[in-house]
Design a protein around this motif. Sequence first.
Motif, PDB file in Angstrom:
ATOM      1  N   GLN A 293      -3.189   3.307   4.483  1.00 33.93           N
ATOM      2  CA  GLN A 293      -3.134   2.041   5.216  1.00 33.93           C
ATOM      3  C   GLN A 293      -4.515   1.588   5.669  1.00 33.93           C
ATOM      4  O   GLN A 293      -4.715   0.428   5.996  1.00 33.93           O
ATOM      5  CB  GLN A 293      -2.193   2.172   6.422  1.00 33.93           C
ATOM      6  CG  GLN A 293      -0.727   2.373   6.040  1.00 33.93           C
ATOM      7  CD  GLN A 293      -0.100   1.155   5.365  1.00 33.93           C
ATOM      8  OE1 GLN A 293      -0.396   0.022   5.704  1.00 33.93           O
ATOM      9  NE2 GLN A 293       0.768   1.400   4.389  1.00 33.93           N
ATOM     10  N   SER A 294      -5.471   2.516   5.663  1.00 31.68           N
ATOM     11  CA  SER A 294      -6.832   2.149   6.079  1.00 31.68           C
ATOM     12  C   SER A 294      -7.447   1.118   5.127  1.00 31.68           C
ATOM     13  O   SER A 294      -8.443   0.490   5.455  1.00 31.68           O
ATOM     14  CB  SER A 294      -7.710   3.395   6.125  1.00 31.68           C
ATOM     15  OG  SER A 294      -7.684   4.039   4.864  1.00 31.68           O
ATOM     16  N   ARG A 295      -6.843   0.920   3.979  1.00 30.19           N
ATOM     17  CA  ARG A 295      -7.400  -0.054   3.033  1.00 30.19           C
ATOM     18  C   ARG A 295      -6.834  -1.454   3.247  1.00 30.19           C
ATOM     19  O   ARG A 295      -7.101  -2.367   2.454  1.00 30.19           O
ATOM     20  CB  ARG A 295      -7.122   0.405   1.607  1.00 30.19           C
ATOM     21  CG  ARG A 295      -7.676   1.782   1.327  1.00 30.19           C
ATOM     22  CD  ARG A 295      -7.923   2.002  -0.120  1.00 30.19           C
ATOM     23  NE  ARG A 295      -9.006   1.173  -0.639  1.00 30.19           N
ATOM     24  CZ  ARG A 295      -9.703   1.492  -1.727  1.00 30.19           C
ATOM     25  NH1 ARG A 295      -9.472   2.604  -2.366  1.00 30.19           N
ATOM     26  NH2 ARG A 295     -10.635   0.680  -2.155  1.00 30.19           N
ATOM     27  N   ARG A 296      -6.040  -1.627   4.318  1.00 27.52           N
ATOM     28  CA  ARG A 296      -5.341  -2.888   4.498  1.00 27.52           C
ATOM     29  C   ARG A 296      -6.281  -4.098   4.574  1.00 27.52           C
ATOM     30  O   ARG A 296      -6.062  -5.099   3.904  1.00 27.52           O
ATOM     31  CB  ARG A 296      -4.466  -2.820   5.755  1.00 27.52           C
ATOM     32  CG  ARG A 296      -3.397  -3.873   5.771  1.00 27.52           C
ATOM     33  CD  ARG A 296      -2.324  -3.561   6.773  1.00 27.52           C
ATOM     34  NE  ARG A 296      -2.753  -3.928   8.114  1.00 27.52           N
ATOM     35  CZ  ARG A 296      -2.065  -3.617   9.216  1.00 27.52           C
ATOM     36  NH1 ARG A 296      -0.944  -2.923   9.119  1.00 27.52           N
ATOM     37  NH2 ARG A 296      -2.495  -3.976  10.398  1.00 27.52           N
ATOM     38  N   GLU A 297      -7.332  -3.965   5.388  1.00 29.52           N
ATOM     39  CA  GLU A 297      -8.238  -5.111   5.570  1.00 29.52           C
ATOM     40  C   GLU A 297      -8.873  -5.536   4.249  1.00 29.52           C
ATOM     41  O   GLU A 297      -8.980  -6.719   3.935  1.00 29.52           O
ATOM     42  CB  GLU A 297      -9.331  -4.772   6.598  1.00 29.52           C
ATOM     43  CG  GLU A 297      -8.807  -4.638   8.017  1.00 29.52           C
ATOM     44  CD  GLU A 297      -8.023  -5.872   8.485  1.00 29.52           C
ATOM     45  OE1 GLU A 297      -8.499  -6.993   8.271  1.00 29.52           O
ATOM     46  OE2 GLU A 297      -6.914  -5.691   9.033  1.00 29.52           O
ATOM     47  N   GLU A 298      -9.274  -4.529   3.486  1.00 29.99           N
ATOM     48  CA  GLU A 298      -9.892  -4.786   2.195  1.00 29.99           C
ATOM     49  C   GLU A 298      -8.928  -5.557   1.269  1.00 29.99           C
ATOM     50  O   GLU A 298      -9.299  -6.556   0.646  1.00 29.99           O
ATOM     51  CB  GLU A 298     -10.231  -3.415   1.592  1.00 29.99           C
ATOM     52  CG  GLU A 298     -11.128  -3.399   0.420  1.00 29.99           C
ATOM     53  CD  GLU A 298     -11.315  -1.947  -0.058  1.00 29.99           C
ATOM     54  OE1 GLU A 298     -12.019  -1.773  -1.036  1.00 29.99           O
ATOM     55  OE2 GLU A 298     -10.724  -1.012   0.533  1.00 29.99           O
ATOM     56  N   PHE A 299      -7.675  -5.092   1.215  1.00 32.79           N
ATOM     57  CA  PHE A 299      -6.680  -5.756   0.370  1.00 32.79           C
ATOM     58  C   PHE A 299      -6.357  -7.154   0.879  1.00 32.79           C
ATOM     59  O   PHE A 299      -6.138  -8.071   0.101  1.00 32.79           O
ATOM     60  CB  PHE A 299      -5.403  -4.906   0.288  1.00 32.79           C
ATOM     61  CG  PHE A 299      -5.431  -3.929  -0.832  1.00 32.79           C
ATOM     62  CD1 PHE A 299      -6.204  -2.790  -0.758  1.00 32.79           C
ATOM     63  CD2 PHE A 299      -4.710  -4.167  -1.988  1.00 32.79           C
ATOM     64  CE1 PHE A 299      -6.249  -1.890  -1.799  1.00 32.79           C
ATOM     65  CE2 PHE A 299      -4.745  -3.269  -3.040  1.00 32.79           C
ATOM     66  CZ  PHE A 299      -5.520  -2.132  -2.941  1.00 32.79           C
TER      67      PHE A 299
ATOM     68  N   LEU B  63      -1.269   4.222  -1.396  1.00 30.97           N
ATOM     69  CA  LEU B  63      -2.646   4.100  -0.908  1.00 30.97           C
ATOM     70  C   LEU B  63      -2.659   4.162   0.610  1.00 30.97           C
ATOM     71  O   LEU B  63      -1.697   3.756   1.255  1.00 30.97           O
ATOM     72  CB  LEU B  63      -3.244   2.770  -1.358  1.00 30.97           C
ATOM     73  CG  LEU B  63      -3.384   2.613  -2.866  1.00 30.97           C
ATOM     74  CD1 LEU B  63      -3.738   1.179  -3.212  1.00 30.97           C
ATOM     75  CD2 LEU B  63      -4.457   3.565  -3.397  1.00 30.97           C
TER      76      LEU B  63
ATOM     77  N   LEU C 236       0.834  -1.207   0.000  1.00 28.84           N
ATOM     78  CA  LEU C 236       0.000   0.000   0.000  1.00 28.84           C
ATOM     79  C   LEU C 236       0.864   1.251   0.000  1.00 28.84           C
ATOM     80  O   LEU C 236       0.591   2.219  -0.719  1.00 28.84           O
ATOM     81  CB  LEU C 236      -0.940   0.009   1.219  1.00 28.84           C
ATOM     82  CG  LEU C 236      -2.063  -1.032   1.199  1.00 28.84           C
ATOM     83  CD1 LEU C 236      -2.797  -1.037   2.533  1.00 28.84           C
ATOM     84  CD2 LEU C 236      -3.037  -0.796   0.059  1.00 28.84           C
TER      85      LEU C 236
ATOM     86  N   PHE D  74     -10.350  -2.355  -9.430  1.00 32.27           N
ATOM     87  CA  PHE D  74      -9.727  -1.384  -8.532  1.00 32.27           C
ATOM     88  C   PHE D  74      -8.605  -0.631  -9.235  1.00 32.27           C
ATOM     89  O   PHE D  74      -8.489   0.597  -9.132  1.00 32.27           O
ATOM     90  CB  PHE D  74      -9.179  -2.079  -7.278  1.00 32.27           C
ATOM     91  CG  PHE D  74      -8.354  -1.158  -6.444  1.00 32.27           C
ATOM     92  CD1 PHE D  74      -8.952  -0.265  -5.564  1.00 32.27           C
ATOM     93  CD2 PHE D  74      -6.967  -1.134  -6.566  1.00 32.27           C
ATOM     94  CE1 PHE D  74      -8.186   0.620  -4.824  1.00 32.27           C
ATOM     95  CE2 PHE D  74      -6.197  -0.257  -5.841  1.00 32.27           C
ATOM     96  CZ  PHE D  74      -6.806   0.629  -4.961  1.00 32.27           C
TER      97      PHE D  74
ATOM     98  N   TRP E 297      -8.977  -9.461  -0.430  1.00 31.78           N
ATOM     99  CA  TRP E 297      -8.776  -9.814  -1.844  1.00 31.78           C
ATOM    100  C   TRP E 297      -7.625 -10.778  -1.999  1.00 31.78           C
ATOM    101  O   TRP E 297      -7.693 -11.741  -2.770  1.00 31.78           O
ATOM    102  CB  TRP E 297      -8.462  -8.565  -2.683  1.00 31.78           C
ATOM    103  CG  TRP E 297      -9.526  -7.528  -2.681  1.00 31.78           C
ATOM    104  CD1 TRP E 297     -10.824  -7.689  -2.272  1.00 31.78           C
ATOM    105  CD2 TRP E 297      -9.394  -6.168  -3.112  1.00 31.78           C
ATOM    106  NE1 TRP E 297     -11.496  -6.501  -2.418  1.00 31.78           N
ATOM    107  CE2 TRP E 297     -10.656  -5.567  -2.931  1.00 31.78           C
ATOM    108  CE3 TRP E 297      -8.349  -5.419  -3.624  1.00 31.78           C
ATOM    109  CZ2 TRP E 297     -10.878  -4.224  -3.252  1.00 31.78           C
ATOM    110  CZ3 TRP E 297      -8.567  -4.098  -3.953  1.00 31.78           C
ATOM    111  CH2 TRP E 297      -9.825  -3.501  -3.762  1.00 31.78           C
TER     112      TRP E 297
END
Lengths: 70, 407
Positions: free
Chosen positions: B168-174, B166, B161, B199, B177
């Motif tokens: 780091q708040s998107r970590r769980e989402e990534f 991007l 990320l 994405f 995936w």
Amino acid sequence: MKIRVVKEKCAGHARCWAQSPEIYDLDDEGYILDGDIDVPEGQERAAWLGAKSCPERALVIEDYKKDSAA
Amino acid sequence: MSTVPDHVPAELVKDFSYFTGPGMCPMRGGDPQGALAALHDGPPVFYAPNNTYDGYGTWVFVRAEDQRRVLQDAETFSSHRKIFEKALGYDLPTIPLEVDPPEHGAYRSLLNPLLSPKRVMAMEAANRARAVELIEGIKARGNDCEVMNEFAFPFAVGVFLEFLGLPQSRREEFLGWADKQFHGTPEERGEAIRTVIAFMQELVDLRRREPAEDFMTFVVQAKVDGREMTDKEAVGMGALLFVAGLDTVAAAIGFDFRYLAENPEQQEKLRAEPQGVVLAVEELLRAFPTVIMTRIASRDTEYDGIKIKAGDRISCPSMVANRDPQEFPDPNTIDLARPNNRHVAFAYGPHRCLGSHLARRELAIAMEEWLKRIPTFRLKDGVAPTTYGGHVFGIEDVRLAWGAAGR
């Protein structure tokens, strides 16, 4: 002692540089600089180790006298 | 699909698969890399009639020297294998992996400086801080952990990320995936691939509209051969980072930590001499690599008298070359100080792993900080992790404990 650099075989592993940065220099992409290397006296061992670290066999050791590797 | 083509002589056909057989199926306490070392007792090249997840046959090249010849000859052995075609319904080449020379060179020259050894040094402090934060969190929770979920994946995804610019708040989402793409059912994998591609397309659109100081802005503003980068190319580059940079690094951390848990004397050695970690990481990359390089013959050819036809799949398992006795003295012994360690964990030839320098640093940072902060650790309750073979070898549920037994 000389290191012949087979530039087209270099794939940018950069192991030579990691092993012996005083002998092997990289370009901005992380690949070996073009051109053969005349190894300064006293640095034969470092040059030898760096050449031996190349996974692609892109570094050819020439005129190496074993007793100078101490 | 799993029939043997006419040009393959019967004596070169071997009942072999990365998916079945000893060590390859998911199993507790398995050693998938070690299980394949015995291939060196057989022919240097053979044909395995059913050796991909979708049932294709492949040639298997056993020796390091032969893998080097194949992987250096990108003209004869193409890397364009249409990884995403099945999931997407159209071909979207990951770039630069699935582009052959000479076109390959332009993409590589563009991306190489972003991941050069010197550039990676500049990322060191941020990546180390990320590792430290995760490890301190684990320590605060107790005397045990599950390495893959609590450390290896969050760390690898965090670095990814950061590299992509991007939050780091998107970590769980990534992480979700990544889990589906690498460990899901075929349907889940397909869905995850489509999600990642969508994405990346959104990210391309965003960075064309609103440029920032990040990877995708660099890519969409870059020129290839004097022309603008297309959306498809930019998406293919982003997708490759995702496919190549997460699971591989996480798995390597898992195999490294399992080895250390089973060899406490080596932990102590490295704790006493942390400068040994860099070489130790190389040796563990040699012993436990996870990637199998696949190529497709672009034309009919002959390799040491063996007829190979255009379209044939050629498989170069890194874990097998790395146990080649002609390349590595005593290849099945793990020597964390092994000299001249020219392993092929990152492949040979023009497609040498673009992220290898970053991966090496991630692995060294992970090991250094872990050994510094966690006392002598062991497999929790002596339960060995589950390992498996396949296109990318892996390890699951690496449960460790230290000090007085766990939570």
